[in-house]
Design a protein around this motif. Structure first.
Motif, PDB file in Angstrom:
ATOM      1  N   GLY A 185     -22.108 -21.583 -18.123  1.00  0.00           N
ATOM      2  CA  GLY A 185     -22.899 -20.641 -18.904  1.00  0.00           C
ATOM      3  C   GLY A 185     -23.124 -19.347 -18.154  1.00  0.00           C
ATOM      4  O   GLY A 185     -22.182 -18.714 -17.674  1.00  0.00           O
ATOM      5  N   LYS A 186     -24.375 -18.970 -18.002  1.00  0.00           N
ATOM      6  CA  LYS A 186     -24.719 -17.739 -17.294  1.00  0.00           C
ATOM      7  C   LYS A 186     -24.839 -17.935 -15.792  1.00  0.00           C
ATOM      8  O   LYS A 186     -25.010 -16.967 -15.045  1.00  0.00           O
ATOM      9  N   ASN A 187     -24.772 -19.180 -15.332  1.00  0.00           N
ATOM     10  CA  ASN A 187     -24.881 -19.458 -13.902  1.00  0.00           C
ATOM     11  C   ASN A 187     -23.535 -19.255 -13.221  1.00  0.00           C
ATOM     12  O   ASN A 187     -22.521 -19.792 -13.669  1.00  0.00           O
ATOM     13  N   PRO A 188     -23.503 -18.489 -12.127  1.00  0.00           N
ATOM     14  CA  PRO A 188     -22.232 -18.236 -11.435  1.00  0.00           C
ATOM     15  C   PRO A 188     -21.832 -19.414 -10.547  1.00  0.00           C
ATOM     16  O   PRO A 188     -22.538 -20.420 -10.486  1.00  0.00           O
ATOM     17  N   ASN A 189     -20.712 -19.270  -9.873  1.00  0.00           N
ATOM     18  CA  ASN A 189     -20.318 -20.239  -8.854  1.00  0.00           C
ATOM     19  C   ASN A 189     -21.212 -20.083  -7.629  1.00  0.00           C
ATOM     20  O   ASN A 189     -21.471 -18.971  -7.176  1.00  0.00           O
ATOM     21  N   TYR A 190     -21.673 -21.194  -7.085  1.00  0.00           N
ATOM     22  CA  TYR A 190     -22.444 -21.197  -5.845  1.00  0.00           C
ATOM     23  C   TYR A 190     -21.781 -22.105  -4.833  1.00  0.00           C
ATOM     24  O   TYR A 190     -21.377 -23.239  -5.149  1.00  0.00           O
ATOM     25  N   LEU A 191     -21.673 -21.622  -3.600  1.00  0.00           N
ATOM     26  CA  LEU A 191     -21.300 -22.462  -2.476  1.00  0.00           C
ATOM     27  C   LEU A 191     -22.537 -22.637  -1.616  1.00  0.00           C
ATOM     28  O   LEU A 191     -23.080 -21.667  -1.094  1.00  0.00           O
ATOM     29  N   ASP A 192     -22.994 -23.884  -1.496  1.00  0.00           N
ATOM     30  CA  ASP A 192     -24.205 -24.183  -0.734  1.00  0.00           C
ATOM     31  C   ASP A 192     -23.833 -24.794   0.607  1.00  0.00           C
ATOM     32  O   ASP A 192     -23.081 -25.778   0.680  1.00  0.00           O
ATOM     33  N   LEU A 193     -24.344 -24.189   1.686  1.00  0.00           N
ATOM     34  CA  LEU A 193     -24.243 -24.793   3.012  1.00  0.00           C
ATOM     35  C   LEU A 193     -25.488 -25.598   3.256  1.00  0.00           C
ATOM     36  O   LEU A 193     -26.616 -25.097   3.091  1.00  0.00           O
ATOM     37  N   ILE A 194     -25.330 -26.865   3.647  1.00  0.00           N
ATOM     38  CA  ILE A 194     -26.461 -27.762   3.879  1.00  0.00           C
ATOM     39  C   ILE A 194     -26.570 -28.001   5.379  1.00  0.00           C
ATOM     40  O   ILE A 194     -25.698 -28.628   5.991  1.00  0.00           O
ATOM     41  N   ILE A 195     -27.615 -27.466   5.979  1.00  0.00           N
ATOM     42  CA  ILE A 195     -27.818 -27.571   7.422  1.00  0.00           C
ATOM     43  C   ILE A 195     -28.767 -28.742   7.688  1.00  0.00           C
ATOM     44  O   ILE A 195     -29.905 -28.764   7.209  1.00  0.00           O
TER      45      ILE A 195
END
Length: 218
Positions: free
Chosen positions: A206-216
Motif C-alpha cells: 500500500g502506502k508503506n515503502p520498503n524497510y530494511l531493519d537492522l536488529i542490534i
C-alpha cells in the motif's frame, strides 16, 4: 544504485585555500540559484573559507563509521558514483564536491522543487535511503525500489528504535554497500546485509515503502 546520506552537524574545518565556487558543485545547473539565495541570507561570506571534499568535511558518527579514507580505491570510486549527501545549504552533494564547513538547518520547502528538478533522472534507480525524516522531506523518490533503513535495539527482550548510535550502524552498512557489487533489488540488499547484521526486510505494501531493519542485539 544510489545511497542517500544525511549530512552531519559536526564538521571538520577545510584544509585547502582554493576558491569555493557554486558552479563547481554537482547539480550546479539546477541548484545554483537556490544555493546562492540561501548563502546570501546567512549574512556571511563562505567564499573565502577553507574547503575540503564533502565526505571529509562531514565528521559525525555516521561518517566516522563509514571511514571513506580507509576504503580501497575501487570502493572510493563506487562511493563517489553512488552516494548523494543531502544538505540544508547545498541541497544535494557528491562526496567529492568541495565545500567549506557551515552550519544550517534544513527547511524542506526551500529544496522540494529544486531537488525534484535536479534528481528527476534518478527516480527509477535502486535507492537505499539512510536519511532522517527532516532530509527525507526535501526529496522523496517515487521508485518502488527505494528502501528506507531503520535501526532497532533489543534489550531485555524488548525492541526499541536506536536514535544517536544508529548512525554508527548506518555508516557500517553504507561502507558494506560500497565495498560490494552494485545491487539492483531490495532482496539482493537483504541477502547481502543479512550476512553482517540480523536483518528484516519489510516489502512495500500500500502506502508503506520498503524497510530494511537492522536488529542490534544486547
Amino acid at each position: 544504485m544510489l545511497i542517500l546520506l544525511p549530512p552531519s552537524e559536526r564538521k571538520n574545518v577545510g584544509v585547502e585555500e582554493s576558491g569555493f565556487t557554486l558552479e563547481g558543485l554537482s547539480f550546479a545547473a539546477q541548484l545554483t540559484d537556490t544555493r546562492k539565495a540561501l548563502i546570501g541570507k546567512r549574512g556571511s561570506d563562505l567564499f573565502d573559507a577553507l574547503t575540503g571534499q564533502a565526505i571529509s568535511i562531514y565528521s559525525g558518527v555516521l561518517y566516522k563509521s563509514f571511514d571513506y579514507e580507509s576504503l580501497s580505491l575501487a570502493s572510493q570510486q563506487r562511493a563517489n558514483d553512488q552516494i548523494l549527501i543531502f544538505s540544508a545549504l547545498f541541497g544535494v552533494l557528491r562526496p567529492t564536491d568541495r565545500i567549506p564547513a557551515y552550519s544550517a538547518k534544513m527547511k524542506s520547502s526551500d529544496w522540494k522543487k529544486p531537488l525534484a528538478n535536479a534528481l528527476i533522472d534518478k527516480e527509477n534507480q535502486f535507492i537505499i535511503d539512510f536519511r532522517s525524516s527532516t532530509y527525507e522531506a526535501a526529496w522523496k523518490p517515487t521508485s518502488v525500489n527505494t528502501v528506507y533503513v531503520r535501526v532497532f535495539q533489543v534489550k531485555n527482550g524488548h525492541r526499541s528504535v536506536i536514535t544517536h548510535m544508529s548512525k554508527k550502524y548506518r555508516g557500517e552498512l553504507a561502507r558494506l554497500l560500497v565495498d560490494s557489487d552494485e545491487l539492483k533489488h531490495p532482496q539482493e540488499l537483504f541477502t547481502l546485509v543479512s550476512q553482517r547484521f540480523e536483518t528484516e526486510l519489510h516489502s512495500k505494501t500500500g502506502k508503506n515503502p520498503n524497510y530494511l531493519d537492522l536488529i542490534i542485539g544486547e
